[in-house]
Scaffold this active site. Sequence first.
Site, PDB file in Angstrom:
ATOM      1  N   ASP A  67       0.815  -1.450   0.111  1.00  0.00           N
ATOM      2  CA  ASP A  67      -0.187  -0.131  -0.046  1.00  0.00           C
ATOM      3  C   ASP A  67       0.581   1.568   0.236  1.00  0.00           C
ATOM      4  O   ASP A  67       2.439   1.363   0.339  1.00  0.00           O
ATOM      5  CB  ASP A  67      -0.936  -0.060   0.998  1.00  0.00           C
ATOM      6  CG  ASP A  67      -0.053  -0.852   2.209  1.00  0.00           C
ATOM      7  OD1 ASP A  67       0.796  -0.877   1.994  1.00  0.00           O
ATOM      8  OD2 ASP A  67      -0.918  -0.918   3.715  1.00  0.00           O
ATOM      9  N   ASN A 136      -7.744  -2.263  14.188  1.00  0.00           N
ATOM     10  CA  ASN A 136      -8.912  -2.499  13.552  1.00  0.00           C
ATOM     11  C   ASN A 136      -9.243  -3.452  12.651  1.00  0.00           C
ATOM     12  O   ASN A 136     -10.523  -4.118  12.153  1.00  0.00           O
ATOM     13  CB  ASN A 136      -9.496  -1.215  12.747  1.00  0.00           C
ATOM     14  CG  ASN A 136      -8.675  -1.050  11.856  1.00  0.00           C
ATOM     15  OD1 ASN A 136      -7.344  -1.684  11.273  1.00  0.00           O
ATOM     16  ND2 ASN A 136      -9.305  -0.061  11.291  1.00  0.00           N
ATOM     17  N   HIS A 138      -7.231  -4.244  10.582  1.00  0.00           N
ATOM     18  CA  HIS A 138      -7.486  -4.216   8.674  1.00  0.00           C
ATOM     19  C   HIS A 138      -6.064  -5.127   7.782  1.00  0.00           C
ATOM     20  O   HIS A 138      -4.683  -5.157   9.383  1.00  0.00           O
ATOM     21  CB  HIS A 138      -6.111  -2.493   8.022  1.00  0.00           C
ATOM     22  CG  HIS A 138      -5.671  -2.093   8.436  1.00  0.00           C
ATOM     23  ND1 HIS A 138      -6.273  -0.087   9.073  1.00  0.00           N
ATOM     24  CD2 HIS A 138      -4.254  -2.239   9.021  1.00  0.00           C
ATOM     25  CE1 HIS A 138      -4.608  -0.590   9.288  1.00  0.00           C
ATOM     26  NE2 HIS A 138      -3.749  -1.143   8.921  1.00  0.00           N
ATOM     27  N   GLU A 143      -9.536  -1.538   5.504  1.00  0.00           N
ATOM     28  CA  GLU A 143     -10.180  -1.716   6.792  1.00  0.00           C
ATOM     29  C   GLU A 143     -11.859  -2.124   7.258  1.00  0.00           C
ATOM     30  O   GLU A 143     -11.833  -2.763   5.984  1.00  0.00           O
ATOM     31  CB  GLU A 143     -10.589   0.661   6.934  1.00  0.00           C
ATOM     32  CG  GLU A 143      -9.646   0.980   6.385  1.00  0.00           C
ATOM     33  CD  GLU A 143      -8.302   1.394   7.804  1.00  0.00           C
ATOM     34  OE1 GLU A 143      -8.625  -0.010   8.163  1.00  0.00           O
ATOM     35  OE2 GLU A 143      -8.381   2.289   7.805  1.00  0.00           O
TER      36      GLU A 143
HETATM   37  C1  F6R Z   1       1.386  -1.290   6.335  1.00  0.00           C
HETATM   38  C2  F6R Z   1       0.307  -2.413   5.866  1.00  0.00           C
HETATM   39  C3  F6R Z   1      -0.567  -2.068   7.336  1.00  0.00           C
HETATM   40  C4  F6R Z   1       0.275  -2.139   8.957  1.00  0.00           C
HETATM   41  C5  F6R Z   1      -0.387  -2.005  10.160  1.00  0.00           C
HETATM   42  C6  F6R Z   1       0.041  -2.621  11.089  1.00  0.00           C
HETATM   43  O1  F6R Z   1       2.031  -1.873   4.839  1.00  0.00           O
HETATM   44  O2  F6R Z   1      -0.640  -2.396   5.175  1.00  0.00           O
HETATM   45  O3  F6R Z   1      -2.071  -3.294   7.207  1.00  0.00           O
HETATM   46  O4  F6R Z   1       0.825  -3.570   8.540  1.00  0.00           O
HETATM   47  O5  F6R Z   1      -1.448  -0.903  10.235  1.00  0.00           O
HETATM   48  O6  F6R Z   1       1.069  -1.247  11.470  1.00  0.00           O
HETATM   49  P1  F6R Z   1       2.481  -1.402  12.060  1.00  0.00           P
HETATM   50  O7  F6R Z   1       3.245  -2.879  12.040  1.00  0.00           O
HETATM   51  O8  F6R Z   1       2.577   0.173  12.974  1.00  0.00           O
HETATM   52  O9  F6R Z   1       1.731  -1.203  14.014  1.00  0.00           O
END
Ligand code: F6R
Length: 241
Positions: A67, A136, A138, A143
Amino acid sequence: MKLIVKKDYEEMSKKAADIMIEEIKGNPNIILGLATGSTPIGMYKRMIKRHKEGEVDFSNVKSFNLDEYVGLKGSNPSSYKYFMNENLFDHINIGKENTYIPDGNAKDLNLYSKEYDNLIKKMGGIDIQVLGIGTNGHIGFNEPAKELAVGTSIVKLTENTMKDNSRFFDNPEEIPNTAITMGMGSILKAKKILLLISGENKKEITKRLLENNKVTTQLPASFLLLHPDVTIIVDEKAYKK
Ligand code: F6R
């Protein structure tokens, strides 16, 4: 689903790097699916170290990131492109032309999203996809919602995610509310999936994910239950009851 519980973040990162390096050694032309965020940084550090020690060669490796924010330039330190260069690509011998990150500045984002999935397919598909999980539930930026996109698409970020991710911005007001993300289908097409979970703040979502033997679009990570080859590495802080 294979669950590996590790003592702490360091141990989780070490195990994740071991798995990734074994995969790369087993297939030097591997196509990696990569994630940003705090969770994989320790794994990337170890991959860099072991590359510098001469153990692993990235010259034929390709990578696709999950992403990117819409509207941030790659030169912006909060962009995922910048993150990947800083935390991995600048320190290993991967060809930058072989590293693909969704372009959040593409003129026609919908067309570009389709092309991103087509490119992954054309290259032969992702061999191993690294994921983190949002508080959450995702994965990527898929989301919780009534419906989830199958292919790469443009999504509005939830307040929850914008709050969680504001720590990566000098000025939290600057965080974009839109992103481009690989869709659920794009992720589930990966041959193997490696989900990393660390920290107290992931305890609730880990519990929901592991106790829930149902899939629901309100917990996008629950769709991983449908995939035949998922390894979850979780540290004790995120796992403890
Ligand atoms: C990042 C991504 C997100 C993160 C998720 C957890 O490329 O796709 O889904 O993996 O938000 O983020 P952290 O590791 O910062 O807790």
